[in-house]
Design an enzyme around this catalytic site. Structure first.
Site, PDB file in Angstrom:
ATOM      1  N   THR A  47      -8.024  -1.434   1.233  1.00 52.98           N
ATOM      2  CA  THR A  47      -7.354  -0.602   2.321  1.00 52.98           C
ATOM      3  C   THR A  47      -8.202  -0.614   3.600  1.00 52.98           C
ATOM      4  O   THR A  47      -9.263  -1.101   3.752  1.00 52.98           O
ATOM      5  CB  THR A  47      -7.497   0.801   1.669  1.00 52.98           C
ATOM      6  OG1 THR A  47      -7.206   1.570   2.769  1.00 52.98           O
ATOM      7  CG2 THR A  47      -8.891   1.042   1.518  1.00 52.98           C
ATOM      8  N   ASP A  48      -7.200  -0.719   4.739  1.00 54.68           N
ATOM      9  CA  ASP A  48      -7.852  -0.597   6.010  1.00 54.68           C
ATOM     10  C   ASP A  48      -8.972   0.576   6.185  1.00 54.68           C
ATOM     11  O   ASP A  48      -9.546   0.702   7.317  1.00 54.68           O
ATOM     12  CB  ASP A  48      -6.472  -0.451   7.190  1.00 54.68           C
ATOM     13  CG  ASP A  48      -5.877   0.645   7.111  1.00 54.68           C
ATOM     14  OD1 ASP A  48      -6.115   1.551   5.971  1.00 54.68           O
ATOM     15  OD2 ASP A  48      -4.917   0.960   8.138  1.00 54.68           O
ATOM     16  N   GLU A  49      -8.866   1.686   5.546  1.00 55.03           N
ATOM     17  CA  GLU A  49      -9.757   2.957   5.371  1.00 55.03           C
ATOM     18  C   GLU A  49     -11.180   2.332   5.359  1.00 55.03           C
ATOM     19  O   GLU A  49     -11.870   3.060   5.914  1.00 55.03           O
ATOM     20  CB  GLU A  49      -9.323   3.613   4.317  1.00 55.03           C
ATOM     21  CG  GLU A  49      -7.897   4.231   4.631  1.00 55.03           C
ATOM     22  CD  GLU A  49      -7.760   5.827   4.130  1.00 55.03           C
ATOM     23  OE1 GLU A  49      -8.822   6.604   3.724  1.00 55.03           O
ATOM     24  OE2 GLU A  49      -6.603   6.325   4.083  1.00 55.03           O
ATOM     25  N   TYR A  92     -12.908   8.675  -0.790  1.00 53.11           N
ATOM     26  CA  TYR A  92     -11.746   7.694  -1.203  1.00 53.11           C
ATOM     27  C   TYR A  92     -12.225   6.249  -0.534  1.00 53.11           C
ATOM     28  O   TYR A  92     -12.294   5.199  -1.195  1.00 53.11           O
ATOM     29  CB  TYR A  92     -10.470   8.072  -0.757  1.00 53.11           C
ATOM     30  CG  TYR A  92      -9.397   6.772  -0.959  1.00 53.11           C
ATOM     31  CD1 TYR A  92      -9.083   6.064  -1.913  1.00 53.11           C
ATOM     32  CD2 TYR A  92      -8.976   6.298   0.375  1.00 53.11           C
ATOM     33  CE1 TYR A  92      -8.476   5.088  -2.125  1.00 53.11           C
ATOM     34  CE2 TYR A  92      -8.072   5.232   0.576  1.00 53.11           C
ATOM     35  CZ  TYR A  92      -7.743   4.343  -0.909  1.00 53.11           C
ATOM     36  OH  TYR A  92      -6.893   3.512  -1.121  1.00 53.11           O
ATOM     37  N   LYS A 140     -13.630   2.731  -2.125  1.00 47.61           N
ATOM     38  CA  LYS A 140     -13.045   1.478  -2.063  1.00 47.61           C
ATOM     39  C   LYS A 140     -13.888   0.417  -1.563  1.00 47.61           C
ATOM     40  O   LYS A 140     -13.959  -0.697  -1.855  1.00 47.61           O
ATOM     41  CB  LYS A 140     -11.574   1.792  -1.192  1.00 47.61           C
ATOM     42  CG  LYS A 140     -10.485   2.393  -1.941  1.00 47.61           C
ATOM     43  CD  LYS A 140      -9.792   1.926  -3.144  1.00 47.61           C
ATOM     44  CE  LYS A 140      -9.010   0.701  -2.720  1.00 47.61           C
ATOM     45  NZ  LYS A 140      -8.354  -0.158  -3.989  1.00 47.61           N
TER      46      LYS A 140
HETATM   47  P1  NAD Z   1      -1.014   5.093  -7.014  1.00 48.52           P
HETATM   48  O1  NAD Z   1      -1.867   6.084  -6.949  1.00 48.52           O
HETATM   49  O2  NAD Z   1       0.381   5.126  -6.466  1.00 48.52           O
HETATM   50  O3  NAD Z   1      -1.361   4.217  -8.246  1.00 48.52           O
HETATM   51  C1  NAD Z   1      -2.270   3.827  -8.778  1.00 48.52           C
HETATM   52  C2  NAD Z   1      -2.136   3.463 -10.376  1.00 48.52           C
HETATM   53  O4  NAD Z   1      -3.219   3.045 -11.027  1.00 48.52           O
HETATM   54  C3  NAD Z   1      -1.577   4.413 -11.186  1.00 48.52           C
HETATM   55  O5  NAD Z   1      -0.298   3.822 -12.003  1.00 48.52           O
HETATM   56  C4  NAD Z   1      -2.546   4.693 -12.044  1.00 48.52           C
HETATM   57  O6  NAD Z   1      -2.289   5.328 -13.230  1.00 48.52           O
HETATM   58  C5  NAD Z   1      -3.638   3.592 -12.403  1.00 48.52           C
HETATM   59  N1  NAD Z   1      -4.742   3.775 -12.481  1.00 48.52           N
HETATM   60  C6  NAD Z   1      -5.961   5.005 -11.852  1.00 48.52           C
HETATM   61  N2  NAD Z   1      -7.035   4.888 -12.653  1.00 48.52           N
HETATM   62  C7  NAD Z   1      -6.856   3.827 -13.401  1.00 48.52           C
HETATM   63  C8  NAD Z   1      -7.692   3.256 -14.113  1.00 48.52           C
HETATM   64  N3  NAD Z   1      -9.148   3.621 -14.271  1.00 48.52           N
HETATM   65  N4  NAD Z   1      -7.450   2.141 -15.191  1.00 48.52           N
HETATM   66  C9  NAD Z   1      -6.230   1.542 -15.101  1.00 48.52           C
HETATM   67  N5  NAD Z   1      -5.185   2.349 -14.286  1.00 48.52           N
HETATM   68  C10 NAD Z   1      -5.567   3.204 -13.560  1.00 48.52           C
HETATM   69  O7  NAD Z   1      -1.730   3.896  -5.795  1.00 48.52           O
HETATM   70  P2  NAD Z   1      -0.818   3.058  -4.697  1.00 48.52           P
HETATM   71  O8  NAD Z   1      -0.421   3.673  -3.451  1.00 48.52           O
HETATM   72  O9  NAD Z   1       0.093   2.248  -5.514  1.00 48.52           O
HETATM   73  O10 NAD Z   1      -1.895   2.238  -4.494  1.00 48.52           O
HETATM   74  C11 NAD Z   1      -2.534   0.770  -5.056  1.00 48.52           C
HETATM   75  C12 NAD Z   1      -3.601   0.296  -4.559  1.00 48.52           C
HETATM   76  O11 NAD Z   1      -3.444  -0.103  -3.438  1.00 48.52           O
HETATM   77  C13 NAD Z   1      -4.841   1.024  -4.538  1.00 48.52           C
HETATM   78  O12 NAD Z   1      -5.954   0.278  -4.777  1.00 48.52           O
HETATM   79  C14 NAD Z   1      -5.023   1.658  -3.038  1.00 48.52           C
HETATM   80  O13 NAD Z   1      -6.173   1.780  -3.013  1.00 48.52           O
HETATM   81  C15 NAD Z   1      -4.419   0.574  -2.288  1.00 48.52           C
HETATM   82  N6  NAD Z   1      -3.685   0.773  -1.122  1.00 48.52           N
HETATM   83  C16 NAD Z   1      -2.890   1.751  -0.874  1.00 48.52           C
HETATM   84  C17 NAD Z   1      -2.263   1.965   0.368  1.00 48.52           C
HETATM   85  C18 NAD Z   1      -1.181   3.136   0.317  1.00 48.52           C
HETATM   86  O14 NAD Z   1      -0.698   3.251   1.351  1.00 48.52           O
HETATM   87  N7  NAD Z   1      -0.495   3.652  -0.607  1.00 48.52           N
HETATM   88  C19 NAD Z   1      -2.430   1.082   1.369  1.00 48.52           C
HETATM   89  C20 NAD Z   1      -3.559   0.349   1.118  1.00 48.52           C
HETATM   90  C21 NAD Z   1      -4.128  -0.054  -0.007  1.00 48.52           C
HETATM   91  O1  DAU Z   2      -4.483   3.631   5.376  1.00 45.79           O
HETATM   92  C1  DAU Z   2      -4.253   2.889   3.676  1.00 45.79           C
HETATM   93  C2  DAU Z   2      -4.507   4.257   3.141  1.00 45.79           C
HETATM   94  O2  DAU Z   2      -3.094   5.191   3.316  1.00 45.79           O
HETATM   95  C3  DAU Z   2      -4.518   4.010   1.585  1.00 45.79           C
HETATM   96  O3  DAU Z   2      -5.616   3.433   1.373  1.00 45.79           O
HETATM   97  C4  DAU Z   2      -4.349   5.247   0.810  1.00 45.79           C
HETATM   98  O4  DAU Z   2      -4.290   5.043  -0.562  1.00 45.79           O
HETATM   99  C5  DAU Z   2      -3.125   6.041   1.317  1.00 45.79           C
HETATM  100  O5  DAU Z   2      -2.990   7.515   0.432  1.00 45.79           O
HETATM  101  C6  DAU Z   2      -3.076   6.260   2.652  1.00 45.79           C
HETATM  102  O6  DAU Z   2      -4.042   7.143   3.289  1.00 45.79           O
HETATM  103  P1  DAU Z   2      -3.808   8.251   4.345  1.00 45.79           P
HETATM  104  O7  DAU Z   2      -4.699   9.315   3.929  1.00 45.79           O
HETATM  105  O8  DAU Z   2      -3.562   7.708   5.547  1.00 45.79           O
HETATM  106  O9  DAU Z   2      -2.302   8.677   3.894  1.00 45.79           O
HETATM  107  P2  DAU Z   2      -1.558  10.108   3.546  1.00 45.79           P
HETATM  108  O10 DAU Z   2      -0.325   9.759   3.131  1.00 45.79           O
HETATM  109  O11 DAU Z   2      -2.245  10.968   2.852  1.00 45.79           O
HETATM  110  O12 DAU Z   2      -1.591  10.819   5.053  1.00 45.79           O
HETATM  111  C7  DAU Z   2      -1.278  10.084   6.206  1.00 45.79           C
HETATM  112  C8  DAU Z   2      -1.457  10.787   7.471  1.00 45.79           C
HETATM  113  O13 DAU Z   2      -0.846  12.043   7.302  1.00 45.79           O
HETATM  114  C9  DAU Z   2      -2.980  11.302   7.594  1.00 45.79           C
HETATM  115  O14 DAU Z   2      -3.526  11.233   8.877  1.00 45.79           O
HETATM  116  C10 DAU Z   2      -2.982  12.614   7.244  1.00 45.79           C
HETATM  117  C11 DAU Z   2      -1.630  13.175   7.423  1.00 45.79           C
HETATM  118  N1  DAU Z   2      -0.977  14.121   6.538  1.00 45.79           N
HETATM  119  C12 DAU Z   2      -0.959  13.908   5.194  1.00 45.79           C
HETATM  120  C13 DAU Z   2      -0.455  14.711   4.363  1.00 45.79           C
HETATM  121  C14 DAU Z   2      -0.430  14.388   2.766  1.00 45.79           C
HETATM  122  C15 DAU Z   2      -0.466  15.418   6.954  1.00 45.79           C
HETATM  123  O15 DAU Z   2      -0.718  15.912   8.284  1.00 45.79           O
HETATM  124  N2  DAU Z   2      -0.056  16.370   6.024  1.00 45.79           N
HETATM  125  C16 DAU Z   2      -0.046  16.015   4.909  1.00 45.79           C
HETATM  126  O16 DAU Z   2       0.341  17.186   3.836  1.00 45.79           O
END
Ligand code: NAD
Ligand code: DAU
Length: 343
Positions: free
Chosen positions: A126-128, A151, A155
């Site tokens: 992730t970019d985080e 988190y 990562k």
């Molecule tokens: P998500 O939370 O929707 O899904 C995570 C999945 O991992 C779930 O199906 C869960 O059951 C499974 N899981 C959790 N713990 C596990 C374990 N110990 N063993 C096997 N399976 C397990 O997540 P997402 O948003 O689809 O993110 C997927 C990946 O992409 C993550 O690694 C996250 O860090 C990364 N990512 C997400 C975002 C975003 O914006 N959602 C952005 C950048 C990177």
């Molecule tokens: O940047 C990549 C990341 O993006 C991934 O690695 C994470 O898995 C994914 O959850 C996401 O993280 P963020 O914290 O940026 O996403 P989130 O959707 O939780 O929040 C997006 C922005 O919105 C953040 O600045 C917080 C704000 N927010 C979020 C929620 C849930 C609010 O203002 N109110 C809310 O209720």
């Protein structure tokens, strides 16, 4: 590359990747390996459940015995790791599961991959990991890590272990760092699906602080093609940013959603901020474009598709918004909303 273990693919991005790979590469076998935590959902895999080149195995990436069995039964030669605890707010409430999966789990997955002579190991990050980015800068892959939430730190820890297994053990690893991803089948705790589904039901939208935090927004199908590109063409040991290169404030995003839904801005409530909230993320993805990738969607087209999908698929999210979800909602939002300010 023939038998690919895709871990965490009952979740949001992993399931989009599995659905895409099953259709695009009929010669590959896609074996989804997922623990099915609260975020894992087999409904996300329904569109491919009858496909011959798809299999599902339930397991934890930190459970060596179950993992070994899956690697051997399916003669796995490639791993793509999506498995993670992924929600920043949950990591602030309680970080244990994040260390278990995002750090220890990644280590065990790497270690078993090494023992089983796995070829390419693609790790989804992730970019985080770059932390809060000052105005005008766009993170590049060589930038220093400065993770700020539990988190993000977990990562970053997982990534360091991937790097170590490449350098120390010569494993063929590639890392991708995606930005804020949105689209169908995203668990409704993240900003877009949470606000869309709440707004459909005319409930308040809790914007943290002033809502001027900036994120880079990436449609899920573009994230998936970015990972596919890095998997097939990425150089061993390298990391690749995947971004929409579309930076917007949370309040702009919220207003755009309300506009698409035809709902009033009066649903917006400014609530106390997330602890340690990063103000800005922004990435440069010139390196991935150098491998031939380009995004197919922009923010507007992606948001329209996403809003329409949630409007048409209430069956999918309404059954999630029960039980544990409501407990989390109460813990995260009850006090915040009680002290909310209107727009
Ligand atoms: P998500 O939370 O929707 O899904 C995570 C999945 O991992 C779930 O199906 C869960 O059951 C499974 N899981 C959790 N713990 C596990 C374990 N110990 N063993 C096997 N399976 C397990 O997540 P997402 O948003 O689809 O993110 C997927 C990946 O992409 C993550 O690694 C996250 O860090 C990364 N990512 C997400 C975002 C975003 O914006 N959602 C952005 C950048 C990177
Ligand atoms: O940047 C990549 C990341 O993006 C991934 O690695 C994470 O898995 C994914 O959850 C996401 O993280 P963020 O914290 O940026 O996403 P989130 O959707 O939780 O929040 C997006 C922005 O919105 C953040 O600045 C917080 C704000 N927010 C979020 C929620 C849930 C609010 O203002 N109110 C809310 O209720």
């Amino acid at each position: 590359m023939k038998n690919i273990l895709v871990t965490g693919a009952a979740g949001f991005i992993g399931s989009a990747f599995a659905r895409y790979m099953v259709g695009k590469y009929p010669d590959y076998n896609i074996i989804v390996y997922d623990k099915l935590t609260y975020a894992g959902n087999l409904d996300n895999l329904l569109p491919i459940s009858d496909e011959e080149n798809y299999r599902f195995e339930r397991g934890d990436i930190a459970d060596r015995a179950v993992l070994q069995q899956a690697l051997e039964t399916h003669q796995i030669d490639t791993i793509v790791n999506f498995a993670a605890e992924s929600h920043v707010d949950r990591s602030i409430l309680q970080a244990d599961a994040f260390i278990h999966t995002d750090v220890v789990g990644v280590f065990i997955l790497l270690d078993e991959a090494k023992k089983h002579g796995i070829g390419r190991f693609l790790h989804v990050s992730t970019d985080e990991v770059y932390g809060d980015i000052e105005d005008g800068h766009f993170s590049v892959e060589t930038d220093t890590f400065a993770p700020n939430s539990p988190y993000a730190a977990s990562k970053a820890g997982g990534e360091m272990m991937v790097r170590a297994y490449h350098i120390t053990h010569g494993m063929d690893t590639v890392i991708t760092r995606g930005s804020n991803t949105f689209g169908p089948y995203q668990y409704p705790e993240k900003l877009l699906p949470f606000f869309i589904t709440e707004a459909i039901e005319d409930k308040p939208l809790p914007v943290y602080g002033d809502g001027l935090q900036v994120r880079d927004w990436l449609f899920v199908e573009d994230h998936v093609t970015g990972i596919d590109t890095a998997l097939h063409h990425g150089k061993s040991g390298e990391a690749y940013n995947i971004a929409g290169e579309d930076n917007r404030t949370n309040i702009e995003v919220t207003r755009a959603l309300l506009g698409h839904l035809g709902k009033p801005d009066s649903l917006i409530k400014h609530v106390p901020d997330r602890e340690g909230h990063d103000r800005r993320y922004a990435m440069d993805c010139t390196k991935l474009r150098g491998l031939g990738w380009q995004r197919a969607h922009n923010f507007e087209s992606g948001v329209k598709l996403t809003v329409d999908w949630y409007r048409d698929n209430a069956w999918w999210w309404q059954k999630i918004k029960t039980g544990e979800y409501l407990e989390f909602y109460k813990r995260q939002y009850a006090a915040r909303l009680a002290s909310a300010d209107n727009e």
